[in-house]
Design a protein around this motif. Structure first.
Motif, PDB file in Angstrom:
ATOM      1  N   LEU A  98     -12.221  -0.090  -1.173  1.00 33.46           N
ATOM      2  CA  LEU A  98     -11.405   0.982  -0.588  1.00 33.46           C
ATOM      3  C   LEU A  98     -11.822   2.286  -1.261  1.00 33.46           C
ATOM      4  CD1 LEU A  98      -7.875  -0.721  -0.694  1.00 33.46           C
ATOM      5  CD2 LEU A  98      -9.348  -0.449   1.296  1.00 33.46           C
ATOM      6  N   PRO A  99     -12.126   3.329  -0.483  1.00 33.75           N
ATOM      7  CA  PRO A  99     -12.560   4.593  -1.085  1.00 33.75           C
ATOM      8  C   PRO A  99     -11.417   5.290  -1.822  1.00 33.75           C
ATOM      9  CG  PRO A  99     -12.280   4.827   1.282  1.00 33.75           C
ATOM     10  CD  PRO A  99     -12.067   3.380   0.969  1.00 33.75           C
ATOM     11  N   CYS A 100     -11.739   6.245  -2.659  1.00 31.84           N
ATOM     12  CA  CYS A 100     -10.739   7.009  -3.422  1.00 31.84           C
ATOM     13  C   CYS A 100     -10.046   8.022  -2.509  1.00 31.84           C
ATOM     14  CB  CYS A 100     -11.390   7.739  -4.594  1.00 31.84           C
ATOM     15  SG  CYS A 100     -11.670   6.733  -6.028  1.00 31.84           S
ATOM     16  N   GLU A 101      -9.115   7.523  -1.707  1.00 30.98           N
ATOM     17  CA  GLU A 101      -8.365   8.406  -0.819  1.00 30.98           C
ATOM     18  C   GLU A 101      -6.894   8.017  -0.727  1.00 30.98           C
ATOM     19  OE1 GLU A 101      -9.444   6.322   3.449  1.00 30.98           O
ATOM     20  OE2 GLU A 101     -10.717   7.943   2.759  1.00 30.98           O
ATOM     21  N   TYR A 102      -6.473   7.048  -1.521  1.00 31.67           N
ATOM     22  CA  TYR A 102      -5.111   6.533  -1.444  1.00 31.67           C
ATOM     23  C   TYR A 102      -4.247   7.088  -2.573  1.00 31.67           C
ATOM     24  CZ  TYR A 102      -7.262   3.445   1.892  1.00 31.67           C
ATOM     25  OH  TYR A 102      -7.950   2.975   2.969  1.00 31.67           O
ATOM     26  N   ALA A 115      -2.076  -0.412   0.113  1.00 34.44           N
ATOM     27  CA  ALA A 115      -2.564   0.945  -0.115  1.00 34.44           C
ATOM     28  C   ALA A 115      -1.683   1.941   0.630  1.00 34.44           C
ATOM     29  CB  ALA A 115      -4.008   1.064   0.363  1.00 34.44           C
ATOM     30  N   THR A 116      -1.309   3.026  -0.043  1.00 34.09           N
ATOM     31  CA  THR A 116      -0.446   4.044   0.550  1.00 34.09           C
ATOM     32  C   THR A 116      -1.225   5.342   0.676  1.00 34.09           C
ATOM     33  OG1 THR A 116       1.469   3.014  -0.495  1.00 34.09           O
ATOM     34  CG2 THR A 116       1.749   5.266   0.311  1.00 34.09           C
ATOM     35  N   ILE A 117      -1.194   5.891   1.889  1.00 34.76           N
ATOM     36  CA  ILE A 117      -1.832   7.182   2.160  1.00 34.76           C
ATOM     37  C   ILE A 117      -0.884   7.992   3.041  1.00 34.76           C
ATOM     38  CG2 ILE A 117      -3.142   6.306   4.137  1.00 34.76           C
ATOM     39  CD1 ILE A 117      -5.409   8.207   3.290  1.00 34.76           C
ATOM     40  N   LYS A 118      -0.597   9.216   2.618  1.00 33.24           N
ATOM     41  CA  LYS A 118       0.324  10.115   3.325  1.00 33.24           C
ATOM     42  C   LYS A 118       1.661   9.444   3.614  1.00 33.24           C
ATOM     43  CE  LYS A 118      -3.434  12.743   5.311  1.00 33.24           C
ATOM     44  NZ  LYS A 118      -4.128  13.194   6.511  1.00 33.24           N
ATOM     45  N   GLY A 119       2.142   8.667   2.655  1.00 36.53           N
ATOM     46  CA  GLY A 119       3.440   8.029   2.776  1.00 36.53           C
ATOM     47  C   GLY A 119       3.480   6.753   3.595  1.00 36.53           C
ATOM     48  N   HIS A 120       2.371   6.365   4.193  1.00 41.61           N
ATOM     49  CA  HIS A 120       2.317   5.143   5.008  1.00 41.61           C
ATOM     50  C   HIS A 120       1.522   4.075   4.264  1.00 41.61           C
ATOM     51  CE1 HIS A 120       4.036   7.216   8.434  1.00 41.61           C
ATOM     52  NE2 HIS A 120       3.178   8.207   8.219  1.00 41.61           N
ATOM     53  N   SER A 121       2.070   2.865   4.227  1.00 43.30           N
ATOM     54  CA  SER A 121       1.409   1.760   3.523  1.00 43.30           C
ATOM     55  C   SER A 121       0.724   0.817   4.501  1.00 43.30           C
ATOM     56  CB  SER A 121       2.432   0.971   2.708  1.00 43.30           C
ATOM     57  OG  SER A 121       2.984   1.778   1.703  1.00 43.30           O
TER      58      SER A 121
END
Length: 133
Positions: A98-102, A115-121
């Protein structure tokens, strides 16, 4: 002694601002038998292969540009960049799972990563494929 000097020389050429080995700053930290965390003068972390053969010892897997690197399972490392984003790196395949964006990574089990990104898992398997649980 010649081997150590050759290794310092090889790492110095491949990593900008790399410090000498075995100083009080702990420039190289033990992680596994074949992998070491490396740190440059600015304190940024990277990952280096550290095997029995000289050629394998010289291989830089991740350049020293990360804020934090933590071991996960045998082959995986949770990597945090300077902005606080997290990713998962497989040292043996030398690929990002997984890239460094989470914003957050949590290990749900040996096979599932949340993984959580912009509040969404979302959930992923250890190969980086999105899964539904």
């Amino acid at each position: 002694m010649a081997f150590t000097i050759s290794l310092i020389s090889a790492l110095s050429k491949s990593i900008p601002n790399f410090c000498k080995l075995y100083t009080e700053d702990f420039d190289i930290e033990y992680t596994t038998r074949y992998l070491r965390l490396i740190r440059n003068k600015n304190g940024d972390l990277g990952l280096c292969a550290w095997g029995d053969s000289y050629e394998y010892c010289r291989k830089v897997l991740l350049e020293s540009q990360y804020a934090k690197i933590e071991r996960w399972q045998e082959q995986g490392f949770v990597v945090t960049d300077k902005t606080g984003k997290m990713g998962l790196f497989d040292a043996y395949t030398e690929k990002w799972i997984l890239p460094c964006e989470y914003e957050e990574l949590s290990i749900e089990s040996e096979q599932v990563i949340k993984a959580t990104i912009k509040g969404h898992s979302q959930c992923y398997n250890i190969k980086g494929d999105r899964i539904i649980v």
